[in-house]
Design an enzyme around this catalytic site. Sequence first.
Site, short mmCIF file in Angstrom:
data_model
loop_
_atom_site.label_atom_id
_atom_site.label_comp_id
_atom_site.label_asym_id
_atom_site.label_seq_id
_atom_site.Cartn_x
_atom_site.Cartn_y
_atom_site.Cartn_z
N VAL A 142 -2.82 -8.04 9.67
CA VAL A 142 -4.10 -7.48 9.19
C VAL A 142 -4.87 -6.88 10.37
CG1 VAL A 142 -6.32 -8.04 8.12
CG2 VAL A 142 -4.21 -9.19 7.35
N ASP A 182 9.51 -3.46 18.43
CA ASP A 182 9.65 -2.61 17.25
C ASP A 182 10.54 -1.42 17.58
OD1 ASP A 182 7.37 -0.73 15.05
OD2 ASP A 182 9.55 -0.96 15.11
N SER A 186 -2.13 -4.83 20.02
CA SER A 186 -1.17 -3.72 20.07
C SER A 186 -1.13 -3.19 21.51
CB SER A 186 -1.65 -2.60 19.15
OG SER A 186 -2.87 -2.07 19.67
N ASP A 225 1.79 -6.87 19.25
CA ASP A 225 2.07 -6.15 18.01
C ASP A 225 2.71 -4.80 18.33
OD1 ASP A 225 -0.03 -4.76 15.36
OD2 ASP A 225 1.97 -5.65 15.27
N HIS A 239 4.02 -6.26 7.40
CA HIS A 239 3.05 -5.41 8.10
C HIS A 239 2.20 -4.71 7.05
CE1 HIS A 239 4.36 -5.32 12.46
NE2 HIS A 239 5.18 -6.19 11.88
N GLY A 240 1.17 -4.00 7.52
CA GLY A 240 0.38 -3.19 6.60
C GLY A 240 -0.20 -4.01 5.46
N GLU A 256 11.94 -5.71 13.88
CA GLU A 256 11.68 -5.02 12.61
C GLU A 256 12.90 -4.22 12.18
OE1 GLU A 256 8.69 -1.63 12.26
OE2 GLU A 256 7.77 -3.10 10.93
#
Length: 305
Positions: free
Chosen positions: A252, A102, A49, A80, A208-209, A132
């Site tokens: 993850v 994003d 990230s 990310d 995601h998530g 996204e």
Amino acid sequence: MLVTGKDILVPARAGKYGVGAFNTNNMEITQAIIHTAERLRSPVMVQMSEGAIKYGGQDLANIVIDLAQRATVPVALHLDHGSSYESALKAIKMGFTSVMIDASHHPFEENIHETRRVVEAAHAMGISVEAELGRLGGIEEHVVVDEKDAFLTDPQEAVQFVEQTGTDYLAIAIGTSHGAYKGKGRPFIDHERIEKIEQLLSIPLVAHGSSGVPAEIVQRFRDSGGEIGDAFGIADEDLQRATQHGIAKVNVDTDLRLAMTVGVREVLKATPKEFDPRKVFGPAREVMSQIIEHKMRVLGSVGKA
Ligand SMILES: O=C(COP(=O)(O)O)NO
Ligand SMILES: [Ca+2]
Ligand code: NA
Ligand SMILES: [Zn+2]
């Protein structure tokens, strides 16, 4: 070998299996991800990230790139939740082979505009792009999206979005959210929505998530002195079903954060006299490897490399 995200995800969608995209922040997490992928003959994506880039910078990126180049399975290094065109290009300069832009918290047209800019630049350099559409609940890296504003991905809009941006893969909002608290009990996953989008789009889809937040790891976290509330993640069956309907990349982060911390806490608690960093950080690799292995088996990527 170090490859692009497309090299990994197009075969995954075609083969109806998911590939784990695991976040890293240090050498031990990176080793656990890539060595477990090699052991299980699984392709894998290692992602950083913007926070991880701030924390480890080119030093950390170079650890990932070097392990990936020497790996006996395909490995991509992915940005990310890139929050801007500049951030995506900076990552490409650092050696990333896949970048996410994003812009999903912006209005539709602005998301298209921002994404298309990144796609043009990245493709000119042979790098793959994730975009996204839709908003997850939970805390996104740079945007707090609370429940009422969280909205799921509209299948028709997704078709338009992909046509107008040329993104290589698309993160869709289907009920998942970031972090350890994905809902009271088993989170709702909108399988009908995934299956509708699967029929309309042929590119790999991204969830995601997707941490499972396994009860056993949560208990070990508490038993070793950690404090955590009523934590719940995505059920294995929901992930398995999603990979049969277009989801090819599965993000993850939380599970590895928990596993790494459990590994360290258990050592510090069990051996208070220990102060050799190798003994403090090393065992966490085994805890993470077990989590990564479980995920790869759930997603069906074992043996696909
Ligand atoms: O989507 C994620 C990680 O999600 P988790 O918090 O469920 O690991 N990273 O982009
Ligand atoms: Ca977003
Ligand atoms: Na991503
Ligand atoms: Zn995410």
